[in-house]
Design a protein around this motif. Structure first.
Motif, mmCIF file in Angstrom:
data_model
loop_
_atom_site.group_PDB
_atom_site.id
_atom_site.type_symbol
_atom_site.label_atom_id
_atom_site.label_comp_id
_atom_site.label_asym_id
_atom_site.label_seq_id
_atom_site.Cartn_x
_atom_site.Cartn_y
_atom_site.Cartn_z
ATOM 1 N N GLU A 165 0.827 -1.211 0.000
ATOM 2 C CA GLU A 165 0.000 0.000 0.000
ATOM 3 C C GLU A 165 0.858 1.257 0.000
ATOM 4 O OE1 GLU A 165 -3.975 -1.799 2.246
ATOM 5 O OE2 GLU A 165 -2.427 -0.760 3.409
ATOM 6 N N VAL A 166 1.983 1.250 0.728
ATOM 7 C CA VAL A 166 2.894 2.392 0.721
ATOM 8 C C VAL A 166 3.535 2.544 -0.660
ATOM 9 C CG1 VAL A 166 5.028 3.343 1.687
ATOM 10 C CG2 VAL A 166 3.351 2.279 3.197
ATOM 11 N N LEU A 167 3.967 1.450 -1.243
ATOM 12 C CA LEU A 167 4.576 1.498 -2.574
ATOM 13 C C LEU A 167 3.577 1.991 -3.614
ATOM 14 C CD1 LEU A 167 6.554 -1.875 -2.415
ATOM 15 C CD2 LEU A 167 7.568 0.420 -2.506
ATOM 16 N N ALA A 168 2.314 1.560 -3.496
ATOM 17 C CA ALA A 168 1.285 2.014 -4.435
ATOM 18 C C ALA A 168 1.048 3.509 -4.295
ATOM 19 C CB ALA A 168 -0.009 1.237 -4.199
ATOM 20 N N ALA A 181 0.005 -18.997 -2.257
ATOM 21 C CA ALA A 181 -1.218 -18.556 -2.926
ATOM 22 C C ALA A 181 -1.823 -17.344 -2.235
ATOM 23 C CB ALA A 181 -2.233 -19.703 -2.951
ATOM 24 N N LEU A 182 -1.320 -16.985 -1.063
ATOM 25 C CA LEU A 182 -1.852 -15.839 -0.324
ATOM 26 C C LEU A 182 -1.667 -14.532 -1.089
ATOM 27 C CD1 LEU A 182 -3.163 -14.775 2.267
ATOM 28 C CD2 LEU A 182 -0.886 -14.726 3.322
ATOM 29 N N VAL A 183 -0.747 -14.500 -2.040
ATOM 30 C CA VAL A 183 -0.539 -13.290 -2.823
ATOM 31 C C VAL A 183 -1.828 -12.878 -3.554
ATOM 32 C CG1 VAL A 183 0.247 -14.511 -4.887
ATOM 33 C CG2 VAL A 183 1.014 -12.170 -4.492
ATOM 34 N N MET A 184 -2.727 -13.826 -3.823
ATOM 35 C CA MET A 184 -3.978 -13.495 -4.505
ATOM 36 C C MET A 184 -4.865 -12.591 -3.659
ATOM 37 S SD MET A 184 -5.037 -16.927 -6.636
ATOM 38 C CE MET A 184 -5.022 -18.066 -5.243
ATOM 39 N N ARG A 185 -4.665 -12.591 -2.357
ATOM 40 C CA ARG A 185 -5.421 -11.680 -1.492
ATOM 41 C C ARG A 185 -5.195 -10.227 -1.875
ATOM 42 N NH1 ARG A 185 -2.852 -10.636 4.196
ATOM 43 N NH2 ARG A 185 -1.504 -9.514 2.721
ATOM 44 N N ASP A 186 -3.987 -9.923 -2.382
ATOM 45 C CA ASP A 186 -3.606 -8.546 -2.674
ATOM 46 C C ASP A 186 -3.717 -8.199 -4.154
ATOM 47 O OD1 ASP A 186 -3.068 -8.177 0.018
ATOM 48 O OD2 ASP A 186 -0.952 -8.724 -0.182
ATOM 49 N N ASP A 188 -6.022 -6.706 -5.622
ATOM 50 C CA ASP A 188 -6.550 -5.360 -5.839
ATOM 51 C C ASP A 188 -5.428 -4.335 -5.928
ATOM 52 O OD1 ASP A 188 -5.991 -5.876 -3.141
ATOM 53 O OD2 ASP A 188 -7.427 -4.381 -2.438
ATOM 54 N N VAL A 189 -4.472 -4.412 -5.002
ATOM 55 C CA VAL A 189 -3.346 -3.483 -5.006
ATOM 56 C C VAL A 189 -2.408 -3.790 -6.171
ATOM 57 C CG1 VAL A 189 -1.398 -2.562 -3.694
ATOM 58 C CG2 VAL A 189 -3.492 -3.221 -2.507
ATOM 59 N N LEU A 190 -2.063 -5.058 -6.331
ATOM 60 C CA LEU A 190 -1.126 -5.441 -7.391
ATOM 61 C C LEU A 190 -1.710 -5.157 -8.775
ATOM 62 C CD1 LEU A 190 0.135 -8.794 -5.856
ATOM 63 C CD2 LEU A 190 1.496 -6.721 -6.190
ATOM 64 N N GLY A 191 -2.998 -5.408 -8.939
ATOM 65 C CA GLY A 191 -3.624 -5.140 -10.224
ATOM 66 C C GLY A 191 -3.618 -3.669 -10.569
ATOM 67 N N GLY A 237 -4.279 -9.085 -14.859
ATOM 68 C CA GLY A 237 -3.448 -8.127 -15.565
ATOM 69 C C GLY A 237 -2.104 -7.874 -14.941
ATOM 70 N N VAL A 238 -1.715 -8.710 -13.979
ATOM 71 C CA VAL A 238 -0.417 -8.549 -13.321
ATOM 72 C C VAL A 238 0.628 -9.335 -14.103
ATOM 73 C CG1 VAL A 238 0.917 -8.911 -11.202
ATOM 74 C CG2 VAL A 238 -1.519 -8.333 -11.070
#
Length: 370
Positions: A165-168, A181-186, A188-191, A237-238
């Motif tokens: 969130e800080v990087l975004a 697979a926990l990366v899929m939780r994020d 929204d930010v990564l996309g 789209g990542v």
């Protein structure tokens, strides 16, 4: 002189769900203890006591860090800075090159590395401070290098989420590597970051064999879950790549082309691969793992590893440490290159946009005049 071969060293009992089964003394300890069978039944009693004892639980140590950005001076690594929100890794990969870092905490690179996880509770605040400093310039940044940023405890602590969130907010590009697979939780930010060419993810996929994965990486996501993760990232789209690392001769090495094909079919567009590295305490730990899980292949595997590492268990030299040396290393490189060409996988990192960076709001909440 006796011609009898030395008696094999007794192996500690397996611990379900752990990659290491003992607290190997780290390299800074003055003394080290090894089990020895004296023929009086001591080993059997010790093993029985071990089997009756409860499995070691994971201890999470909440510890504020003093800094969060690590600079990289290695010429054979494609990023200049890294962030590790945790120290230690519960995934328990038997081959993990980062295990020796626990020695600096006076903890064992063996079982302690998997069961004593240090959480850097102030990571997001430190990152915000670093990015807001006058004169800060963005550089290639990788999240989750020496430890997976998506530890099981991340579900609760959300430290990695806070860093993203800080990087975004600062529009600072980031590459992330994980086998969770926990990366899929994020997504929204990564996309959102990926839409601005500010994020890319690499999923570590070492084998397609679920049984081998359970023994090699006991608490990491199963291979099919990692392929699902690649597909979900690509669909969002990542930009997503695959890391087939480490390549272990005669173990997961025969799967190299199949792994790359499965990753490409799931949506990966980039790939890289590194032969097995065994620095410091990782070498005896991995040898023990081989003796317990692959005894018939152990000598053959280690002979090939040493052949690619100049006759040693590990070669730390820049340039050769990431690709090995000699005939077998070159053949492995050729196989990887040809498979990538056939599958359309590029062997370069994703191009990210560093031009949109802006310092984030300071921790105090005071806004900028401009």
């Amino acid at each position: 002189m006796s011609s009898e071969a030395p008696a094999p060293q007794p192996q500690p009992p397996l611990i379900k769900g752990r990659g290491s089964h003992r607290r190997l003394a780290h390299r800074f300890e003055a003394t080290q203890r090894d089990a020895f069978d004296d023929g009086w039944g001591g080993m059997q009693a010790q093993q029985l006591q071990h089997e009756e004892a409860p499995a070691p639980r994971t201890i999470v140590i909440h510890e504020p860090a003093r800094s969060i950005l690590c600079s990289n001076q290695s010429p054979d690594i494609g990023f200049e800075r890294s962030i590790n929100p945790y120290r230690g890794c519960e995934h328990g990969c038997s081959y993990c090159f980062a295990r020796p870092t626990h020695s600096y905490l006076n903890l064992s690179p063996g079982l302690d590395f998997e069961t004593h996880i240090v959480a850097k509770t102030n990571a997001a605040e430190l990152l915000r401070e670093a990015l807001a400093r006058p004169g800060f310039a963005p550089r290639p940044l990788c999240l989750g290098v020496a430890t997976d940023a998506y530890q099981p405890i991340e579900r609760e602590l959300r430290i990695t989420r806070g860093l993203l969130e800080v990087l975004a907010e600062a529009r600072h590009p980031v590459s992330l590597i994980t086998k969770s697979a926990l990366v899929m939780r994020d997504l929204d930010v990564l996309g959102s970051m990926a839409a601005q060419r500010q994020a890319a993810v690499y999923v570590s996929l070492t084998t397609l064999d679920a049984g081998l994965a359970r023994r090699l990486e006991p608490r990491a996501a199963a291979p099919h879950r990692r392929l699902q993760t690649i597909a979900a990232l690509a669909q969002a789209g990542v930009p997503v790549g695959v890391s087939v690392s480490p390549v272990i001769p005669f173990l997961n090495e025969p799967e190299l082309e199949r792994i790359l094909q499965a990753a490409a079919e799931a949506g990966a567009t980039r790939a890289f691969s590194i032969p097995l590295r065994l620095p410091w305490e990782v070498a005896p730990l991995f040898r023990q793992w081989l003796a317990q899980h692959e005894p018939l292949k152990a000598e053959r595997i280690m002979a090939r590893v040493q052949d690619m590492r100049g006759g040693r268990d590990n070669d730390p030299s820049f340039g050769s440490r990431m690709r090995g040396q000699g005939l077998w290393a070159e053949l492995l490189t050729q196989r990887f290159r040809k498979a990538c060409q056939r599958l359309g996988l590029q062997r370069v990192t994703h191009e990210l946009d560093y031009s949109a960076f802006r310092p984030p709001a300071p921790v105090s909440g005071q806004g900028s005049l401009f």
